[in-house]
Design a protein around this motif. Structure first.
Motif, PDB file in Angstrom:
ATOM      1  N   TRP A   1       0.849  -1.184   0.000  1.00  0.00           N
ATOM      2  CA  TRP A   1       0.000   0.000   0.000  1.00  0.00           C
ATOM      3  C   TRP A   1       0.885   1.235   0.000  1.00  0.00           C
ATOM      4  CZ3 TRP A   1      -4.442  -0.322   4.130  1.00  0.00           C
ATOM      5  CH2 TRP A   1      -5.214  -1.469   3.900  1.00  0.00           C
ATOM      6  N   ILE A   2       0.499   2.213  -0.808  1.00  0.00           N
ATOM      7  CA  ILE A   2       1.155   3.516  -0.807  1.00  0.00           C
ATOM      8  C   ILE A   2       0.101   4.529  -0.358  1.00  0.00           C
ATOM      9  CG2 ILE A   2       2.356   5.258  -2.160  1.00  0.00           C
ATOM     10  CD1 ILE A   2       3.161   2.981  -4.109  1.00  0.00           C
ATOM     11  N   VAL A   3       0.298   5.058   0.846  1.00  0.00           N
ATOM     12  CA  VAL A   3      -0.619   6.048   1.398  1.00  0.00           C
ATOM     13  C   VAL A   3      -0.029   7.416   1.098  1.00  0.00           C
ATOM     14  CG1 VAL A   3      -1.768   6.910   3.473  1.00  0.00           C
ATOM     15  CG2 VAL A   3      -1.285   4.448   3.238  1.00  0.00           C
ATOM     16  N   ASP A   4      -0.773   8.214   0.354  1.00  0.00           N
ATOM     17  CA  ASP A   4      -0.274   9.524  -0.071  1.00  0.00           C
ATOM     18  C   ASP A   4      -1.093  10.625   0.594  1.00  0.00           C
ATOM     19  OD1 ASP A   4       0.520  11.832  -1.436  1.00  0.00           O
ATOM     20  OD2 ASP A   4       0.896  10.706  -3.287  1.00  0.00           O
ATOM     21  N   PRO A   5      -0.543  11.234   1.653  1.00  0.00           N
ATOM     22  CA  PRO A   5      -1.274  12.285   2.365  1.00  0.00           C
ATOM     23  C   PRO A   5      -1.548  13.516   1.503  1.00  0.00           C
ATOM     24  CG  PRO A   5       0.614  11.555   3.649  1.00  0.00           C
ATOM     25  CD  PRO A   5       0.740  10.941   2.296  1.00  0.00           C
TER      26      PRO A   5
ATOM     27  N   GLY B   1      -6.577  -0.915  -6.777  1.00  0.00           N
ATOM     28  CA  GLY B   1      -7.348   0.315  -6.834  1.00  0.00           C
ATOM     29  C   GLY B   1      -6.619   1.459  -6.165  1.00  0.00           C
ATOM     30  N   SER B   2      -7.012   2.655  -6.543  1.00  0.00           N
ATOM     31  CA  SER B   2      -6.538   3.873  -5.896  1.00  0.00           C
ATOM     32  C   SER B   2      -7.764   4.484  -5.231  1.00  0.00           C
ATOM     33  CB  SER B   2      -5.928   4.822  -6.926  1.00  0.00           C
ATOM     34  OG  SER B   2      -5.435   5.969  -6.285  1.00  0.00           O
ATOM     35  N   PHE B   3      -7.775   4.481  -3.913  1.00  0.00           N
ATOM     36  CA  PHE B   3      -8.954   4.824  -3.140  1.00  0.00           C
ATOM     37  C   PHE B   3      -8.783   6.192  -2.490  1.00  0.00           C
ATOM     38  CE2 PHE B   3      -8.258   0.251  -3.228  1.00  0.00           C
ATOM     39  CZ  PHE B   3      -9.433  -0.169  -3.823  1.00  0.00           C
TER      40      PHE B   3
ATOM     41  N   LEU C   1      -3.173   3.721  -2.513  1.00  0.00           N
ATOM     42  CA  LEU C   1      -2.998   2.868  -3.673  1.00  0.00           C
ATOM     43  C   LEU C   1      -2.690   1.466  -3.174  1.00  0.00           C
ATOM     44  CD1 LEU C   1      -2.581   2.395  -6.746  1.00  0.00           C
ATOM     45  CD2 LEU C   1      -0.177   3.078  -6.400  1.00  0.00           C
ATOM     46  N   VAL C   2      -3.522   0.489  -3.561  1.00  0.00           N
ATOM     47  CA  VAL C   2      -3.335  -0.892  -3.148  1.00  0.00           C
ATOM     48  C   VAL C   2      -2.806  -1.675  -4.342  1.00  0.00           C
ATOM     49  CG1 VAL C   2      -4.449  -2.991  -2.293  1.00  0.00           C
ATOM     50  CG2 VAL C   2      -5.152  -0.753  -1.406  1.00  0.00           C
TER      51      VAL C   2
ATOM     52  N   ASN D   1     -12.563  -3.104   7.161  1.00  0.00           N
ATOM     53  CA  ASN D   1     -13.632  -2.146   6.892  1.00  0.00           C
ATOM     54  C   ASN D   1     -13.047  -0.755   7.130  1.00  0.00           C
ATOM     55  OD1 ASN D   1     -16.106  -1.009   6.379  1.00  0.00           O
ATOM     56  ND2 ASN D   1     -16.934  -1.448   8.410  1.00  0.00           N
ATOM     57  N   LEU D   2     -12.299  -0.278   6.147  1.00  0.00           N
ATOM     58  CA  LEU D   2     -11.522   0.936   6.305  1.00  0.00           C
ATOM     59  C   LEU D   2     -11.833   1.923   5.190  1.00  0.00           C
ATOM     60  CD1 LEU D   2      -9.069   2.530   7.552  1.00  0.00           C
ATOM     61  CD2 LEU D   2      -7.642   1.253   5.946  1.00  0.00           C
ATOM     62  N   ARG D   3     -12.197   3.113   5.571  1.00  0.00           N
ATOM     63  CA  ARG D   3     -12.383   4.202   4.613  1.00  0.00           C
ATOM     64  C   ARG D   3     -11.117   5.055   4.610  1.00  0.00           C
ATOM     65  NH1 ARG D   3     -17.330   4.006   2.784  1.00  0.00           N
ATOM     66  NH2 ARG D   3     -18.999   3.153   4.065  1.00  0.00           N
ATOM     67  N   VAL D   4     -10.753   5.553   3.462  1.00  0.00           N
ATOM     68  CA  VAL D   4      -9.545   6.369   3.333  1.00  0.00           C
ATOM     69  C   VAL D   4      -9.603   7.554   4.292  1.00  0.00           C
ATOM     70  CG1 VAL D   4      -8.160   7.778   1.758  1.00  0.00           C
ATOM     71  CG2 VAL D   4      -9.201   5.648   0.939  1.00  0.00           C
ATOM     72  N   SER D   5     -10.765   8.150   4.448  1.00  0.00           N
ATOM     73  CA  SER D   5     -10.908   9.322   5.320  1.00  0.00           C
ATOM     74  C   SER D   5     -10.547   9.004   6.772  1.00  0.00           C
ATOM     75  CB  SER D   5     -12.335   9.876   5.249  1.00  0.00           C
ATOM     76  OG  SER D   5     -13.271   8.904   5.673  1.00  0.00           O
ATOM     77  N   GLN D   6     -10.686   7.751   7.204  1.00  0.00           N
ATOM     78  CA  GLN D   6     -10.315   7.370   8.572  1.00  0.00           C
ATOM     79  C   GLN D   6      -8.813   7.500   8.786  1.00  0.00           C
ATOM     80  OE1 GLN D   6     -12.728   3.521   8.142  1.00  0.00           O
ATOM     81  NE2 GLN D   6     -12.391   3.713  10.337  1.00  0.00           N
ATOM     82  N   VAL D   7      -8.051   7.403   7.721  1.00  0.00           N
ATOM     83  CA  VAL D   7      -6.607   7.424   7.805  1.00  0.00           C
ATOM     84  C   VAL D   7      -6.042   8.788   7.391  1.00  0.00           C
ATOM     85  CG1 VAL D   7      -4.496   6.375   6.910  1.00  0.00           C
ATOM     86  CG2 VAL D   7      -6.507   4.968   7.317  1.00  0.00           C
ATOM     87  N   CYS D   8      -6.574   9.363   6.336  1.00  0.00           N
ATOM     88  CA  CYS D   8      -5.972  10.550   5.712  1.00  0.00           C
ATOM     89  C   CYS D   8      -6.675  11.860   6.000  1.00  0.00           C
ATOM     90  CB  CYS D   8      -5.915  10.375   4.193  1.00  0.00           C
ATOM     91  SG  CYS D   8      -4.790   9.084   3.660  1.00  0.00           S
ATOM     92  N   ASP D   9      -7.831  11.831   6.632  1.00  0.00           N
ATOM     93  CA  ASP D   9      -8.583  13.062   6.850  1.00  0.00           C
ATOM     94  C   ASP D   9      -7.739  14.036   7.672  1.00  0.00           C
ATOM     95  OD1 ASP D   9     -10.407  15.068   7.363  1.00  0.00           O
ATOM     96  OD2 ASP D   9     -11.984  13.738   8.058  1.00  0.00           O
TER      97      ASP D   9
END
Length: 192
Positions: free
Chosen positions: A140-144, A163-165, A150-151, A180-188
């Motif tokens: 996974w590449i998490v881009d703040p 996918g790129s979520f 990106l998975v 059960n993870l939304r991108v906003s839970q991590v990057c908001d």
């Protein structure tokens, strides 16, 4: 006083080195390159993911930035922001938190991208190639900056994009279907 930097012929030589500090080093062309500390923003994102995976898998299988991966190429090692290890790794890592190439690869590696261009390229290109070469099933590449996750999933010898979520998207992972993870839970950014 002149200080001589140690040089290492092999990764085993490097592993036997101890400078009695808490510093992390990448081994590049036989020389030690100190790994700079992560930004607070990136650490918060990695911590959120740590908590989510620890609740799902147990904290022993989730490792933060201090886990070292031996990789092919240069540098010879990486320190992912988050790694999900296999059950057998728990005992194997009890003396040194290093996954060797001779061991089974971890199940998932996560990198949180730094804003500097060279570091972005390292996560998107160099590390992607090294992790795929190690046979790590999911990256996974998490881009703040773009607030995306990106998975990538190993298919044969190369990563394919699952996918790129972004935003309220649920992150899809074939390896962790119960996630059960939304991108906003991590990057908001409001959470930071």
């Amino acid at each position: 006083m002149l200080t001589v930097k140690p040089r290492f012929q092999t990764f085993d030589d490097y592993l036997s080195y101890n400078d009695n500090s808490d510093k992390l080093y990448e081994l590049f062309n036989g020389e030690l390159i100190e790994v700079p500390p992560e930004s607070g923003y990136n650490v918060q994102i990695a911590n959120r993911l740590f908590l989510i995976f620890a609740l799902m898998l147990g904290s022993d299988r989730v490792r933060g930035h201090g886990l070292e991966l031996e990789v092919r190429g240069e540098p010879k090692n990486r320190y992912p922001d988050l790694t999900i290890i296999r059950q057998e790794h728990i005992e194997q890592l009890s003396k040194r938190n290093t996954i060797r190439l001779s061991m089974e690869p971890p199940l998932l590696v996560v990198e949180v991208v730094s804003p500097v261009r060279i570091q972005r390229d390292r996560d998107y290109i160099a590390k992607r190639m090294q992790y795929q070469d190690c046979g790590i099933p999911e990256y996974w590449i998490v881009d703040p900056q773009t607030q995306t996750i990106l998975v990538l999933e190993l298919s044969g010898d190369s990563y394919t994009e699952v996918g790129s979520f972004t935003g309220e998207d649920l992150v899809v992972s074939s390896r962790f279907r119960e996630l059960n993870l939304r991108v906003s839970q991590v990057c908001d950014r409001l959470r930071l």
